[in-house]
Design a protein around this motif. Sequence first.
Motif, PDB file in Angstrom:
ATOM      1  N   THR A 154       8.275   1.900   0.547  1.00  0.00           N
ATOM      2  CA  THR A 154       8.518   1.144  -0.673  1.00  0.00           C
ATOM      3  C   THR A 154       9.004  -0.253  -0.294  1.00  0.00           C
ATOM      4  N   PHE A 155       9.163  -1.088  -1.295  1.00  0.00           N
ATOM      5  CA  PHE A 155       9.628  -2.455  -1.053  1.00  0.00           C
ATOM      6  C   PHE A 155      10.970  -2.456  -0.337  1.00  0.00           C
ATOM      7  N   TYR A 156      11.910  -1.667  -0.846  1.00  0.00           N
ATOM      8  CA  TYR A 156      13.247  -1.665  -0.265  1.00  0.00           C
ATOM      9  C   TYR A 156      13.284  -0.958   1.086  1.00  0.00           C
ATOM     10  N   SER A 157      12.485   0.086   1.263  1.00  0.00           N
ATOM     11  CA  SER A 157      12.488   0.762   2.560  1.00  0.00           C
ATOM     12  C   SER A 157      11.870  -0.106   3.642  1.00  0.00           C
ATOM     13  N   ARG A 158      11.002  -1.027   3.261  1.00  0.00           N
ATOM     14  CA  ARG A 158      10.429  -1.969   4.214  1.00  0.00           C
ATOM     15  C   ARG A 158      11.515  -2.882   4.793  1.00  0.00           C
ATOM     16  N   PHE A 186      14.476  -2.021   5.523  1.00  0.00           N
ATOM     17  CA  PHE A 186      15.250  -1.256   6.497  1.00  0.00           C
ATOM     18  C   PHE A 186      14.367  -0.543   7.520  1.00  0.00           C
ATOM     19  N   ASN A 187      13.056  -0.796   7.456  1.00  0.00           N
ATOM     20  CA  ASN A 187      12.083  -0.187   8.367  1.00  0.00           C
ATOM     21  C   ASN A 187      12.150   1.342   8.340  1.00  0.00           C
ATOM     22  N   LEU A 188      12.183   1.894   7.129  1.00  0.00           N
ATOM     23  CA  LEU A 188      12.200   3.340   6.942  1.00  0.00           C
ATOM     24  C   LEU A 188      10.953   3.765   6.174  1.00  0.00           C
ATOM     25  N   TYR A 189      10.604   5.042   6.287  1.00  0.00           N
ATOM     26  CA  TYR A 189       9.383   5.567   5.688  1.00  0.00           C
ATOM     27  C   TYR A 189       9.686   6.843   4.926  1.00  0.00           C
ATOM     28  N   GLN A 190       8.828   7.138   3.965  1.00  0.00           N
ATOM     29  CA  GLN A 190       8.951   8.339   3.156  1.00  0.00           C
ATOM     30  C   GLN A 190       7.706   9.187   3.393  1.00  0.00           C
ATOM     31  N   VAL A 191       7.899  10.467   3.680  1.00  0.00           N
ATOM     32  CA  VAL A 191       6.788  11.385   3.914  1.00  0.00           C
ATOM     33  C   VAL A 191       6.534  12.150   2.625  1.00  0.00           C
ATOM     34  N   GLY A 192       5.320  12.029   2.091  1.00  0.00           N
ATOM     35  CA  GLY A 192       4.920  12.744   0.889  1.00  0.00           C
ATOM     36  C   GLY A 192       4.108  13.969   1.269  1.00  0.00           C
TER      37      GLY A 192
END
Length: 155
Positions: A105-109, A111-117
């Motif tokens: 997402t915009f905000y996770s970018r 912090f260089n984090l990712y979400q696994v769906g």
Amino acid sequence: MAKVDKKSITIWSLETLTPVLISELIAAICFYFFTEYSFISKLCILVFIGGFLYLMWDCLQNVLLYRWYEYRLNEDTLYIRKGGFSISETLIPFKRIQHIDIEQTFYSRLFNLYQVGIFTAGDTHSIGYLGKEEASELKDTLLDYLISIGVDIDE
């Protein structure tokens, strides 16, 4: 049990802050232009107070959500536990998984984090926010299992 990154608290809070700030801005504009109407003024003040209280409540909820947010890979299942004031536990058999994706997402970018769906026939699950290596490793582990049981993977 693996935990999500502690920066998740900040991301969840920022995701709440955006709509609250937009509603506060709209209420401020309405308050400025319609101060002669007491009903509108009182309504705008209630929106200010409600937005602030909602933001504080959600920040508390995010801290609690992080505390109990964890996942674990067993031999053939994925266990996800999350929640703030109420905790939900989900057990996903690998053979029920139909699709896996990694998104940012915009905000996770920031912090260089990712979400696994994780998509199954009846539901969608997510594990977020993870580092790039951890998210890729989780996806690869799930894909390797699906390939080993004979699921056709088009990548």
